[in-house]
Enzyme design. Sequence first.
Site, PDB file in Angstrom:
ATOM      1  N   LYS A  28       0.832  -1.209   0.000  1.00 26.07           N
ATOM      2  CA  LYS A  28       0.000   0.000   0.000  1.00 26.07           C
ATOM      3  C   LYS A  28       0.864   1.256   0.000  1.00 26.07           C
ATOM      4  O   LYS A  28       0.608   2.200  -0.749  1.00 26.07           O
ATOM      5  CB  LYS A  28      -0.942  -0.035   1.218  1.00 26.07           C
ATOM      6  N   ASP A 328       1.865  -1.141  11.929  1.00 21.94           N
ATOM      7  CA  ASP A 328       0.513  -1.586  11.556  1.00 21.94           C
ATOM      8  C   ASP A 328       0.257  -3.057  11.912  1.00 21.94           C
ATOM      9  O   ASP A 328      -0.823  -3.579  11.631  1.00 21.94           O
ATOM     10  CB  ASP A 328       0.289  -1.384  10.049  1.00 21.94           C
ATOM     11  N   LYS A 355      -4.487   5.982  14.627  1.00 22.10           N
ATOM     12  CA  LYS A 355      -4.654   5.324  13.328  1.00 22.10           C
ATOM     13  C   LYS A 355      -6.143   5.354  12.947  1.00 22.10           C
ATOM     14  O   LYS A 355      -6.888   6.185  13.428  1.00 22.10           O
ATOM     15  CB  LYS A 355      -4.099   3.906  13.400  1.00 22.10           C
ATOM     16  N   ARG A 359      -6.212   2.073  18.071  1.00 17.66           N
ATOM     17  CA  ARG A 359      -5.902   0.640  17.944  1.00 17.66           C
ATOM     18  C   ARG A 359      -5.412   0.006  19.240  1.00 17.66           C
ATOM     19  O   ARG A 359      -5.460  -1.217  19.381  1.00 17.66           O
ATOM     20  CB  ARG A 359      -4.853   0.434  16.844  1.00 17.66           C
TER      21      ARG A 359
END
EC number: 2.5.1.19
Length: 445
Positions: A28, A328, A355, A359
């Site tokens: 990504k 991530d 995020k 998270r």
Amino acid sequence: MTHSDKPTPLKSRASGPLTGKVRVPGDKSISHRALILGALAVGETRISGLLEGEDVLNTAKSMQALGAKVERTGDFAWKVQGVGVGGFAQPKAALDFGNSGTGCRLVMGAVAGCPISAVFDGDASLRSRPMRRILDPLEKMGARVASTAEGGRLPLTVQGARDPLPITYKTPVASAQIKSAVLLAGLSAPGTTTVIESEASRDHTELMLKHFGADITSVFEGAHGRRITLVGQPELHGATVIVPADPSSAAFPVVAALIVEGSDVVLSDVMTNPLRTGLFTTLREMGASIEESKARGDAGEPMAQLRVRASKLRGVEVPPERAPSMIDEYLVLAVAASFAEGTTIMRGLQELRVKESDRLEATADMLRVNGVKVTVSGDDLIVEGRGHVPGGGTVATHMDHRIAMSALVMGCASDQPVTVDDTAFIATSFPDFIPMMRSLGAEFS
Ligand SMILES: O=C(O)C1=C[C@@H](OP(=O)(O)O)[C@@H](O)[C@H](O)C1
Ligand SMILES: C=C(OP(=O)(O)O)C(=O)O
């Protein structure tokens, strides 16, 4: 991108061994950058293996709205005709980045160096995320910002600088998005723009700027940092970009294969840039069998094939300085930690709070509703692994693709099925996640 108001829940239940060979979608981070640098280059850029997820498609649309020609020429194959550094045109409508922090923040940097004004917007998750960290350096470079929302949040308007100033900027947190925004704005400034980071974040922008012909250098700074220097006003030339498979997406089948007894899964072309592989290092420390082969390096980024076999995992302590290289991946690491024997302590996770969702809390809730003992202590996450997970819970995804995928991975081996309340946001980064996991043997229904 707007999602339907009707959530699409899914249940994941324990399956037989996961087996097979897959290639997860393109990275990504690299996909966003290939489109943006292609749009800022003179001539044609050809991209293969682009991630065709919603986040990246929104970046493609924004490049088109800013005057570049962006065309899909085949499966995951795209062509960009750029406008040159500083050459963006005034967009006719607001740029909508949907759920994507990376797309929004990198394009803010690119727009800040052009004499145009653009409205930036996104979905409810993106509207809640902090943008001051990007706007502060861009204002120092001469951009002006108008926002009606509190704290520089979206929607906001960036008026790019007519004569951008090169700056030396020390990033307040390890963030490739801040670093990249400054470098992209610095492309239009005369002289050298310098970014100093005390912890190195992913370096895809630096590597790709070099690939497109910029004069950019990166040297070590302190124990874990970097000093990056970019010479402004280069003529970037169109380039060929081969996008390797995304290690952040590979993380899901990797952890699923580790926790489902008897599994043996092969993942091809996974990017192995050391600033992205903290999860694999940590899993190996936990006892994971992850074998690397067929290492190669196309277009400046290393990649390899990974063979992952089910493994008995043990709890470990993950040091805070590893966070940028696996930022991530903590959600799915927490799933692996739940199936491990012993306690896993993950330190220094403050960035997880800003995020797509908070998270840190959302990961703790995901584990808790499935019977795992977990504590959030300041910015640390502590998971008490007992070798198995009771499951049986419904996980709130909070518009966050990585929560949805982590919870579905958890269900692959838990005693009772795990339900996620909405799978829609998986399409932002891994549109084929559900069929790909099913092809390996996962039971989602
Ligand atoms: O630059 C990038 O491509 C990204 C940087 C990271 O964010 P930060 O820069 O906020 O750490 C990461 O979480 C995000 O998924 C992608
Ligand atoms: C944080 C993420 O992305 P972004 O910041 O681009 O929304 C992610 O993909 O986990």
